[in-house]
Design a protein around this motif. Structure first.
Motif, mmCIF file in Angstrom:
data_model
loop_
_atom_site.group_PDB
_atom_site.id
_atom_site.type_symbol
_atom_site.label_atom_id
_atom_site.label_comp_id
_atom_site.label_asym_id
_atom_site.label_seq_id
_atom_site.Cartn_x
_atom_site.Cartn_y
_atom_site.Cartn_z
ATOM 1 N N PHE A 121 0.843 -1.185 0.000
ATOM 2 C CA PHE A 121 0.000 0.000 0.000
ATOM 3 C C PHE A 121 0.887 1.246 0.000
ATOM 4 O O PHE A 121 1.831 1.336 0.782
ATOM 5 N N PHE A 122 0.543 2.177 -0.868
ATOM 6 C CA PHE A 122 1.224 3.465 -0.885
ATOM 7 C C PHE A 122 0.195 4.544 -1.203
ATOM 8 O O PHE A 122 -0.509 4.464 -2.216
ATOM 9 N N ASP A 123 0.090 5.518 -0.331
ATOM 10 C CA ASP A 123 -0.816 6.636 -0.558
ATOM 11 C C ASP A 123 -0.115 7.931 -0.208
ATOM 12 O O ASP A 123 0.696 7.991 0.731
ATOM 13 N N GLU A 124 -0.444 8.956 -0.971
ATOM 14 C CA GLU A 124 0.140 10.273 -0.753
ATOM 15 C C GLU A 124 -0.991 11.300 -0.684
ATOM 16 O O GLU A 124 -1.884 11.302 -1.525
ATOM 17 N N PHE A 125 -0.943 12.153 0.339
ATOM 18 C CA PHE A 125 -1.999 13.127 0.543
ATOM 19 C C PHE A 125 -1.403 14.522 0.719
ATOM 20 O O PHE A 125 -0.272 14.677 1.171
ATOM 21 N N SER B 275 5.510 6.395 7.584
ATOM 22 C CA SER B 275 4.962 7.681 7.166
ATOM 23 C C SER B 275 6.104 8.665 6.934
ATOM 24 O O SER B 275 7.092 8.666 7.671
ATOM 25 N N TYR B 276 5.917 9.496 5.924
ATOM 26 C CA TYR B 276 6.952 10.482 5.594
ATOM 27 C C TYR B 276 6.272 11.779 5.197
ATOM 28 O O TYR B 276 5.326 11.781 4.394
ATOM 29 N N ASP C 204 0.564 24.243 2.375
ATOM 30 C CA ASP C 204 0.287 22.811 2.411
ATOM 31 C C ASP C 204 1.596 22.052 2.241
ATOM 32 O O ASP C 204 2.542 22.519 1.616
ATOM 33 N N THR C 205 1.637 20.885 2.806
ATOM 34 C CA THR C 205 2.781 20.001 2.636
ATOM 35 C C THR C 205 2.250 18.633 2.267
ATOM 36 O O THR C 205 1.044 18.448 2.098
ATOM 37 N N MET C 206 3.108 17.642 2.104
ATOM 38 C CA MET C 206 2.701 16.330 1.625
ATOM 39 C C MET C 206 3.029 15.265 2.653
ATOM 40 O O MET C 206 4.028 15.364 3.375
ATOM 41 N N VAL C 207 2.184 14.238 2.709
ATOM 42 C CA VAL C 207 2.442 13.111 3.588
ATOM 43 C C VAL C 207 2.281 11.822 2.782
ATOM 44 O O VAL C 207 1.374 11.696 1.955
ATOM 45 N N GLN C 208 3.199 10.891 2.988
ATOM 46 C CA GLN C 208 3.149 9.575 2.352
ATOM 47 C C GLN C 208 3.002 8.498 3.422
ATOM 48 O O GLN C 208 3.607 8.586 4.494
ATOM 49 N N HIS C 209 2.174 7.503 3.131
ATOM 50 C CA HIS C 209 2.021 6.349 4.022
ATOM 51 C C HIS C 209 2.301 5.081 3.220
ATOM 52 O O HIS C 209 1.839 4.947 2.079
ATOM 53 N N GLN C 210 3.032 4.148 3.823
ATOM 54 C CA GLN C 210 3.331 2.872 3.172
ATOM 55 C C GLN C 210 3.136 1.718 4.147
ATOM 56 O O GLN C 210 3.382 1.863 5.348
ATOM 57 N N ALA C 211 2.733 0.586 3.614
ATOM 58 C CA ALA C 211 2.697 -0.669 4.364
ATOM 59 C C ALA C 211 2.767 -1.802 3.361
ATOM 60 O O ALA C 211 2.245 -1.686 2.246
ATOM 61 N N ALA C 212 3.417 -2.899 3.726
ATOM 62 C CA ALA C 212 3.534 -4.045 2.814
ATOM 63 C C ALA C 212 3.378 -5.344 3.588
ATOM 64 O O ALA C 212 4.318 -6.127 3.732
ATOM 65 N N PRO C 213 2.176 -5.606 4.131
ATOM 66 C CA PRO C 213 1.963 -6.843 4.878
ATOM 67 C C PRO C 213 1.844 -8.046 3.955
ATOM 68 O O PRO C 213 1.440 -7.914 2.792
ATOM 69 N N CYS C 214 2.191 -9.204 4.484
ATOM 70 C CA CYS C 214 2.090 -10.431 3.702
ATOM 71 C C CYS C 214 1.706 -11.588 4.620
ATOM 72 O O CYS C 214 2.545 -12.068 5.384
ATOM 73 N N PRO C 215 0.442 -12.041 4.592
ATOM 74 C CA PRO C 215 0.053 -13.216 5.387
ATOM 75 C C PRO C 215 0.750 -14.466 4.861
ATOM 76 O O PRO C 215 0.678 -14.769 3.673
#
Length: 355
Positions: free
Chosen positions: A90-94, A313-314, A325-336
């Motif tokens: 998952f990667f999202d930028e806001f 988060s970055y 305004d500034t930017m924020v990135q969130h990442q996660a890479a889970p694997c069951p």
């Protein structure tokens, strides 16, 4: 004084965003029985994380299992592609409105000691991260239950991560659960027992359990006055999970009964009606594949690499324009990762009605 984003130390905020403890209350519950109980945590340090090859550092399944020599993890044969472990990345930028840091935040209760801009931004970023991560938890729970019930889950790139569980253990006949419940449960337990594990717990959808309780001869064995043998043992539901009874199965022993009412935001049960899971202990590991982390090396240079963080988060400021305004990135890479290969069973085809 107006907020000047050019004076903010973003490195301090980024470090704090990952480390700051925060609890964000949401109105909707996030059900996490699969990831909290049934799948233990896998690699979680910066250096140890799952890669696309079992034989690299950070493995969960040992070499003996790959060769088929581990008696507890069998059937890793030619059909299992050990070089392709796919994850949920998952990667999202806001856009992150830093002006909110000019006002007090919810945790800033002491009016005599106002927080700094950096502290408020750390809190707001942690809040953003926790709210975003709730969505990741939903996706993880879906993937875990798909893995348990089908020995596979869909990855974000449109592919599938499969695990080599015998089909007969994923489709144990439950069509006669209400007409001949003891024979059905004994047969299911026997299949799991012959695969190498003695089941001690069964997980039902609450609707199936309610229908089973409508069967008169089944209710007759659940005597509340008993301490041993089959009896009712209902506990308060916690996040959709309830311990409801113990059933004594001849030749197997006591079988603890759990119901799981966890649903996704669309109202779909993670453990759907018509299926139940027989097992004995942990079913898998929730591994962390690498996420891209940006940091500063010993010489003050920006570097980027992969780390095994659960969520990262970055926050950064655009290089041009007025810095509001500034930017924020969130990442996660889970694997069951299913580790209980051929050591549990899925009962299917349970009728929707007890009649």
């Amino acid at each position: 004084m107006a907020l000047d984003l050019s004076t903010i130390n973003y490195d301090v905020i980024n470090r704090g965003a990952y480390q700051i403890p925060s609890v964000i209350r949401t109105s909707e519950p996030v059900f996490d029985y699969g990831q909290r109980v049934l799948f233990g945590k896998g690699p979680r340090t910066a250096q140890d994380f799952l890669t696309y090859n079992y034989r690299k550092k950070g493995i969960i399944i040992p070499q003996e299992a790959i060769r088929g020599a581990d008696p507890n993890r069998r059937n890793y044969g030619s059909s299992f592609d050990e070089n392709h472990i796919a994850s949920l990345y998952f990667f999202d930028e806001f856009v992150f409105n830093a002006q909110a840091a000019e006002n007090r935040v919810a945790a800033e209760v002491d009016l005599t000691k106002p927080w700094t801009i950096e502290q408020r931004l750390m809190y707001l970023l942690a809040e953003s991260r926790e709210e975003w991560f709730d969505g990741v938890k939903v996706a993880r729970e879906k993937a875990i239950w798909s893995t348990i019930l089908n020995a596979k889950f869909s990855t974000l790139n449109g592919g599938e991560q499969k695990f080599p569980v015998q089909n007969k253990l994923l489709s144990i006949d439950g069509s006669k659960l209400f007409s001949d419940w003891m024979a059905t449960l004994m047969n299911a337990c026997d299949l799991v027992f012959k695969a190498g594990r003695t089941p001690n717990e069964i997980i039902f959808n609450p609707l199936d359990w309610a229908n089973l309780l409508k069967i008169e001869d089944f209710r007759a064995i659940l005597d509340n006055r008993r301490i041993y043998g089959s009896h009712v043992e209902t506990t308060e539901s916690k996040n959709g999970v309830s311990s409801v009874a113990v059933i004594d199965i001849p030749g197997i022993g006591p079988l603890k009964v759990i119901t799981y009412a966890g649903m996704d935001p669309d109202g779909n049960y993670y453990l759907p009606q018509g299926k139940a899971v027989l097992h004995n202990g942990e079913l898998g590991k929730l591994g962390a594949c690498g996420v891209y982390v940006r940091s500063t090396d010993g010489q003050g240079r920006k570097v980027q690499g992969k780390q095994g963080e659960e969520v990262y988060s970055y926050i950064y400021s655009p290089e041009q324009g007025v810095k509001v305004d500034t930017m924020v990135q969130h990442q996660a890479a889970p694997c069951p990762m299913l580790t209980a290969i051929d050591r549990y069973g899925v009962i299917t085809g349970i009728p929707k009605n007890a009649a």
